[in-house]
Design a protein around this motif. Structure first.
Motif, short mmCIF file in Angstrom:
data_model
loop_
_atom_site.label_atom_id
_atom_site.label_comp_id
_atom_site.label_asym_id
_atom_site.label_seq_id
_atom_site.Cartn_x
_atom_site.Cartn_y
_atom_site.Cartn_z
N TRP A 1 48.30 36.53 47.04
CA TRP A 1 47.68 35.35 47.52
C TRP A 1 47.13 34.29 46.23
CZ3 TRP A 1 45.81 40.12 48.13
CH2 TRP A 1 44.75 40.53 47.37
N HIS B 1 48.43 40.11 51.35
CA HIS B 1 47.35 39.42 52.29
C HIS B 1 48.12 39.04 53.55
CE1 HIS B 1 43.33 38.67 53.02
NE2 HIS B 1 43.11 38.78 51.54
N TRP C 1 48.74 35.75 55.63
CA TRP C 1 49.18 34.76 54.70
C TRP C 1 50.69 35.07 54.40
CZ3 TRP C 1 44.31 35.03 50.93
CH2 TRP C 1 43.45 34.33 51.43
N PHE D 1 38.74 36.40 58.32
CA PHE D 1 37.79 35.43 57.80
C PHE D 1 38.16 34.13 58.04
CE2 PHE D 1 40.33 34.94 54.07
CZ PHE D 1 40.74 36.33 53.63
N TRP E 1 38.07 43.39 53.46
CA TRP E 1 37.07 42.54 53.21
C TRP E 1 36.53 41.61 54.34
CZ3 TRP E 1 36.51 36.98 52.77
CH2 TRP E 1 35.03 36.78 52.28
N GLU F 1 35.39 46.66 50.74
CA GLU F 1 35.18 45.81 49.76
C GLU F 1 33.83 44.96 50.24
OE1 GLU F 1 38.14 42.90 48.96
OE2 GLU F 1 37.03 41.82 47.23
N LYS G 1 30.48 42.10 49.21
CA LYS G 1 30.30 40.95 48.60
C LYS G 1 28.92 40.21 48.80
CE LYS G 1 32.40 36.34 48.03
NZ LYS G 1 33.72 35.48 48.29
N ASP H 1 34.67 44.50 43.55
CA ASP H 1 35.48 43.36 43.06
C ASP H 1 34.38 42.73 42.08
OD1 ASP H 1 35.81 40.39 42.78
OD2 ASP H 1 37.02 40.43 44.65
N HIS I 1 31.71 40.00 42.77
CA HIS I 1 30.98 39.99 44.18
C HIS I 1 29.67 40.49 44.08
CE1 HIS I 1 34.72 39.79 47.20
NE2 HIS I 1 34.73 38.78 46.29
N HIS J 1 38.90 45.27 42.22
CA HIS J 1 39.71 43.90 41.98
C HIS J 1 39.13 43.19 40.92
CE1 HIS J 1 40.42 43.11 46.51
NE2 HIS J 1 41.48 43.88 46.05
N ASP K 1 31.45 34.43 42.80
CA ASP K 1 32.86 34.74 43.24
C ASP K 1 33.96 33.72 42.62
OD1 ASP K 1 35.04 36.34 44.34
OD2 ASP K 1 34.85 35.50 45.84
N ASP L 1 42.25 40.31 41.42
CA ASP L 1 41.77 39.21 42.54
C ASP L 1 41.45 38.01 41.80
OD1 ASP L 1 41.41 38.00 44.75
OD2 ASP L 1 39.76 39.25 45.78
N LEU M 1 44.81 31.66 48.37
CA LEU M 1 43.22 31.18 48.17
C LEU M 1 43.38 29.74 47.90
CD1 LEU M 1 41.66 33.73 45.95
CD2 LEU M 1 41.00 33.17 48.48
C1 RM4 Z 1 37.48 37.70 49.05
C2 RM4 Z 1 37.48 39.28 48.57
C3 RM4 Z 1 38.96 39.72 49.10
C4 RM4 Z 1 40.15 38.55 49.03
C5 RM4 Z 1 39.62 37.29 49.60
C6 RM4 Z 1 40.86 36.20 49.60
O1 RM4 Z 1 36.48 36.78 48.37
O2 RM4 Z 1 37.40 38.87 47.26
O3 RM4 Z 1 39.31 40.83 48.34
O4 RM4 Z 1 40.97 39.10 49.76
O5 RM4 Z 1 38.66 36.87 48.97
#
Ligand code: RM4
Ligand code: MN
Ligand code: MN
Length: 422
Positions: A48, A92, A95, A123, A171, A211, A213, A246, A249, A273, A281, A321, A422
């Motif tokens: 991504w 991912h 995607w 998400f 995540w 993961e 955050k 990560d 995060h 990550h 982030d 990431d 992203l």
């Molecule tokens: C998130 C997180 C995940 C990533 C997504 C796109 O903030 O870091 O690892 O898969 O973003």
């Protein structure tokens, strides 16, 4: 990327490189062993992050972005041909859906790539999706939404199996934006229940990474908000579940190296990550803001992994990431991999015996000197030597530009291209 181009480039730079390499080799013990470790250390590239990233204020697409999974694999293959350190890709889903797993696998193998952790996405809402994740996925009050999220994760595992991956990264953006919106205990229990069902679908040799955050997209609470919560889930789930760190995060000034040390000690650190950040982030190039922190993290990683007899290259999942708003994504990724390797090399030359003696003697000054001596040593010739031996370029970024790789990609794929991600 034809081999002779890399060789030509190396030929021009060899004399200078040899001088630098001899200099550092004469100053550290076991240069050869370190170069060997550097050669083995591979960092997965996220599918991504091969296009230009955006912010909520806009996205300025770069040219020549990959338009499908095949082109993304070609991009990672290119990075790997240059640095011989990016021998894996992390997908991912949805995607990047590998519709024809066999041919995708074959294409990756042609480039010397394997498939690292597969990532699920609960998400965002996808077209034709029945239930919305607006108020969370695994934590959701509605059982049907939770089930949809569970099913999606199991689907992602299935794709991963076909590709030869052996881990799932979960995540969750679940959480709440306002006080009162959520019952924290119930949200935790529902999430745990969902994770358990996903965990039950893992093949024996698989790992699951939880993961965490601190904030975003939810701003009051996150249901997997910090390493404590992630560790709770991972512990309750069982031996195949681990925490994934990560770097972006955490809340400001968190001592990430200490978190890493304790997770390792508990046998619950699973993956990483890499990125860098100033505020949150930010997903900036690894090592661009705080390279000393990166080194301190690696220092704990190496110390902790050695204490548990772990293999640096294979026993944790190393991934980048990142998101690139203003840089060429491929150049950014080349810079990130280089920064990771430099920090790793620096941590390998730390005089660990002397550090233990200083610590036992409460000699704070010497302890600091030992770490900073390693950090201030120019280890780039070690990293370059490892690349050279592996068949990569002495100066990947320089070669990328000399060969006008981006210009050629634009010719091939067009100027107005948008990659998924992203
Ligand atoms: C998130 C997180 C995940 C990533 C997504 C796109 O903030 O870091 O690892 O898969 O973003
Ligand atoms: Mn991440
Ligand atoms: Mn992130």
């Amino acid at each position: 990327m034809e081999k002779y181009k890399v060789e030509e480039h190396n030929h021009q730079l060899t004399a200078e490189h040899k001088k630098n390499f001899e200099f550092i080799s004469s100053r550290i013990p076991d240069a050869k062993a370190i170069v060997q470790k550097l050669q083995e250390f591979q960092i997965a590239i996220p599918s991504w992050a091969l296009g230009t990233g955006g912010t909520r204020f806009g996205r300025f697409s770069g040219g020549g972005e990959p338009g499908n999974l095949e082109e993304k694999i070609e991009d990672v293959g290119l990075i790997h041909a240059l640095n011989k350190s990016s021998g894996a890709i992390s997908l991912h889903i949805p995607w990047d859906i590998p519709n024809n797993a066999q041919s995708i696998k074959a294409l990756a193998a042609q480039h010397g790539l394997r498939f690292d952790a597969v990532n699920s996405n609960t998400f965002q809402d996808q077209q034709q999706q029945q239930h919305s994740y607006k108020f969370g996925s695994l934590q959701h009050v509605d059982k049907r939404v939770r089930q949809q999220a569970i099913d999606h994760n199991i689907e992602v595992i299935r794709h991963g199996i076909e590709l030869g991956s052996d881990s799932l990264t979960v995540w969750l953006s679940d959480g709440s934006c306002f006080p009162g919106q959520l019952n924290f205990r119930k949200a935790f229990q529902r999430t745990l229940e969902g994770l358990k069902q996903i965990y039950a679908a893992l093949p024996d040799n698989w790992k699951m990474f939880v993961e965490y955050k601190a904030f975003e997209p939810n701003f009051y609470s996150m249901t997997v908000g910090d390493w404590g919560q992630s560790l709770l889930y991972a512990t309750k789930l069982g031996p195949k579940a681990f925490t994934l760190v990560d770097l972006g995060h955490h809340l400001a000034n968190a001592n990430i190296e200490q978190i890493v040390a304790l997770l390792l000690e508990e046998g619950k650190l699973g993956g990483f990550h890499f990125n860098d950040s100033k505020y949150g982030d930010d997903d900036l190039t690894v090592g661009s803001i705080n390279p000393y922190q990166l080194f301190l993290i690696f220092n704990e990683l190496v110390e902790g992994m050695d204490a548990r007899n772990m293999n640096h290259a294979t026993d944790l999942a190393w991934m980048i990431d990142a998101s690139h708003n203003v840089k060429d994504p491929l150049e950014d990724l080349l810079q990130s991999v280089e920064a990771i390797k430099i920090a790793y090399a620096q941590s390998l030359i730390v005089d660990k015996k002397a550090l233990v003696i200083a610590q036992e003697a409460n000699d704070v000054v010497t302890a600091q000197e030992i770490l900073q001596h390693a950090y201030r040593t120019d280890v780039r010739p070690l990293v370059a030597e490892a690349r050279l031996l592996a068949g990569g370029a002495l100066q990947p970024l320089q070669l990328f530009r000399t060969l006008k790789v981006r210009e050629n990609l634009i010719k091939e794929r067009g100027l107005k291209t948008v990659a998924t991600g992203l």
